[in-house]
Design an enzyme around this catalytic site. Structure first.
Site, PDB file in Angstrom:
ATOM      1  CG  MET A  30      90.391  46.948 -11.305  1.00  0.00           C
ATOM      2  SD  MET A  30      89.435  48.094 -12.268  1.00  0.00           S
ATOM      3  CE  MET A  30      87.969  47.142 -12.562  1.00  0.00           C
ATOM      4  N   GLY A  36      88.037  33.699  -7.950  1.00  0.00           N
ATOM      5  CA  GLY A  36      88.631  33.803  -9.293  1.00  0.00           C
ATOM      6  C   GLY A  36      90.006  34.468  -9.208  1.00  0.00           C
ATOM      7  CG  HIS A  37      90.328  38.593  -8.021  1.00  0.00           C
ATOM      8  ND1 HIS A  37      89.145  39.006  -7.455  1.00  0.00           N
ATOM      9  CD2 HIS A  37      90.492  39.361  -9.132  1.00  0.00           C
ATOM     10  CE1 HIS A  37      88.620  39.979  -8.168  1.00  0.00           C
ATOM     11  NE2 HIS A  37      89.409  40.214  -9.202  1.00  0.00           N
ATOM     12  CD  GLN A  61      90.288  49.168 -15.999  1.00  0.00           C
ATOM     13  OE1 GLN A  61      91.496  49.214 -15.822  1.00  0.00           O
ATOM     14  NE2 GLN A  61      89.624  48.028 -15.996  1.00  0.00           N
ATOM     15  N   GLY A 149      92.683  36.614 -16.292  1.00  0.00           N
ATOM     16  CA  GLY A 149      91.589  35.662 -16.402  1.00  0.00           C
ATOM     17  C   GLY A 149      90.965  35.617 -17.790  1.00  0.00           C
ATOM     18  CG  ASP A 152      87.853  40.428 -17.552  1.00  0.00           C
ATOM     19  OD1 ASP A 152      86.868  41.150 -17.687  1.00  0.00           O
ATOM     20  OD2 ASP A 152      88.183  39.928 -16.452  1.00  0.00           O
ATOM     21  CD  GLN A 155      91.336  43.236 -18.554  1.00  0.00           C
ATOM     22  OE1 GLN A 155      90.882  44.352 -18.326  1.00  0.00           O
ATOM     23  NE2 GLN A 155      91.394  42.297 -17.636  1.00  0.00           N
ATOM     24  CB  SER A 187      82.157  39.175 -11.802  1.00  0.00           C
ATOM     25  OG  SER A 187      82.224  40.584 -11.941  1.00  0.00           O
ATOM     26  CB  SER A 188      84.537  42.698  -8.290  1.00  0.00           C
ATOM     27  OG  SER A 188      85.809  42.090  -8.285  1.00  0.00           O
TER      28      SER A 188
HETATM   29  P1  AMP Z   1      89.398  42.582 -11.946  1.00  0.00           P
HETATM   30  O1  AMP Z   1      89.693  42.808 -10.487  1.00  0.00           O
HETATM   31  O2  AMP Z   1      87.975  42.336 -12.243  1.00  0.00           O
HETATM   32  O3  AMP Z   1      90.056  43.623 -12.815  1.00  0.00           O
HETATM   33  O4  AMP Z   1      90.109  41.206 -12.307  1.00  0.00           O
HETATM   34  C1  AMP Z   1      91.475  41.000 -12.071  1.00  0.00           C
HETATM   35  C2  AMP Z   1      91.900  39.755 -12.810  1.00  0.00           C
HETATM   36  O5  AMP Z   1      91.142  38.651 -12.336  1.00  0.00           O
HETATM   37  C3  AMP Z   1      91.627  39.850 -14.323  1.00  0.00           C
HETATM   38  O6  AMP Z   1      92.711  39.272 -15.018  1.00  0.00           O
HETATM   39  C4  AMP Z   1      90.364  39.053 -14.484  1.00  0.00           C
HETATM   40  O7  AMP Z   1      90.220  38.481 -15.764  1.00  0.00           O
HETATM   41  C5  AMP Z   1      90.567  37.973 -13.429  1.00  0.00           C
HETATM   42  N1  AMP Z   1      89.270  37.380 -13.064  1.00  0.00           N
HETATM   43  C6  AMP Z   1      88.125  38.043 -12.804  1.00  0.00           C
HETATM   44  N2  AMP Z   1      87.122  37.169 -12.570  1.00  0.00           N
HETATM   45  C7  AMP Z   1      87.660  35.928 -12.701  1.00  0.00           C
HETATM   46  C8  AMP Z   1      87.127  34.599 -12.600  1.00  0.00           C
HETATM   47  N3  AMP Z   1      85.850  34.389 -12.315  1.00  0.00           N
HETATM   48  N4  AMP Z   1      87.956  33.562 -12.797  1.00  0.00           N
HETATM   49  C9  AMP Z   1      89.269  33.773 -13.091  1.00  0.00           C
HETATM   50  N5  AMP Z   1      89.827  34.996 -13.203  1.00  0.00           N
HETATM   51  C10 AMP Z   1      89.036  36.054 -13.017  1.00  0.00           C
END
Ligand code: AMP
Length: 284
Positions: A30, A36-37, A61, A149, A152, A155, A187-188
């Site tokens: 997102m 992390g991403h 969502q 990740g 989640d 998820q 986290s974002s």
């Molecule tokens: P999001 O943009 O928050 O929807 O996350 C996109 C993907 O990045 C999802 O699969 C998350 O689980 C993963 N993600 C988010 N935070 C982390 C993190 N700290 N470490 C690894 N993967 C992450």
């Protein structure tokens, strides 16, 4: 990096990659990208000839409209990071591109009890939204490999179930959670924490680490209760802190010392909701 806004032109391009024998690794996000991403993109890059990242803040969502409104958007910086990371393709669709017939009357998915526990319980409708967007994205991208990740945790399980339900031929890889030096899971949403909230936020990972280190076979309620109190003392409003079977997510009140467990928490600091989880080593 090539940027696509339209599904049809992306699909055409991906088709040409496949015809040349290439493999596609897909990382849906997102946006408001962080390390992390980037770690998911890096893993995808090692295991596939081409990597595609999508950035789409999926309205269906968000069970809380205020959370959707305030979701951080940092598109220019995201594009810069993706370029630096050597990502081949970015899919940046509009809401209309993902949901051409609108967001009402979208399909619903039988994800069983995952919908009624933990995130499912506290964010009604959230996982239906996750399934709706992931079904559409997976249909468009038809990737060999999908990277998500462990951050989640639930998820990942829901998307695993979606892959089963739809028969989409994509392999899900669950990747480790990247953390800040103090332990806070990246986290974002961390960008929305005030300075003092940011200083407290690591407590959520600390509490989970403590559960990991001190859990003993037998009843789990007092460990969970004292962990909840630690979070509350630090200023969190706790949605849940739980121990569950790591494979099924069945909630546990007792542990035999053998079963592989995961401990999961969700809690608010002010208006910002943080989630985290850690696996429990069964040889303890
Ligand atoms: P999001 O943009 O928050 O929807 O996350 C996109 C993907 O990045 C999802 O699969 C998350 O689980 C993963 N993600 C988010 N935070 C982390 C993190 N700290 N470490 C690894 N993967 C992450």
């Amino acid at each position: 990096m090539i940027l696509f806004k339209q599904a049809a032109s992306l699909q055409q391009y991906l088709q040409s990659i496949r015809q040349e024998g290439g493999s596609i690794g897909f990382v849906p996000t997102m946006g408001a990208l962080h390390k992390g991403h980037l770690s998911l993109l890096e893993t995808a890059g090692k295991e596939n000839s081409h990597v595609i990242c999508s950035i789409f803040v999926n309205p269906t969502q968000f069970n809380d409209p205020a959370d959707f409104e305030k979701y951080p958007i940092t598109l220019e910086k995201d594009i810069e990071l993706l370029e630096q990371e050597g990502v081949d393709l970015l899919f940046l669709p509009s809401v209309l591109e993902i949901y051409p017939n609108g967001t009402r009357n979208l399909p619903t998915y039988d994800i069983g009890f995952l919908e009624t526990i933990l995130e499912g319980q506290y964010r009604p409708g959230h996982f239906q939204g996750v399934c709706q967007v992931m079904h559409r994205l997976l249909d468009i991208v038809q990737a060999e490999n999908l990277y998500m990740g462990q951050k989640d945790y639930q998820q990942c399980m829901v998307v695993g179930r979606l892959l089963q339900l739809t028969g989409i031929n994509t392999r899900l890889h669950t990747c480790a959670t990247l953390r800040e030096p103090d332990g806070l899971a990246m986290s974002s949403r961390n960008a929305r924490l005030s300075l003092s909230q940011r200083q407290t936020a690591f407590t959520i990972s600390d509490v989970l680490k403590n559960i990991q280190a001190t859990i003993q076979p037998g009843p789990l309620s007092s460990l969970l209760e004292s962990s909840k109190q630690k979070l509350e003392l630090a200023g969190f409003k706790v949605d849940y802190i739980a121990l569950a079977n790591a494979r099924t997510l069945e909630l546990k009140e007792n542990w035999d010392g053998m079963e592989q467990l995961v401990t999961l928490a969700a809690a608010y600091l002010g208006e910002v909701r943080l989630i985290d989880n850690m696996l429990i080593q069964s040889e303890k």
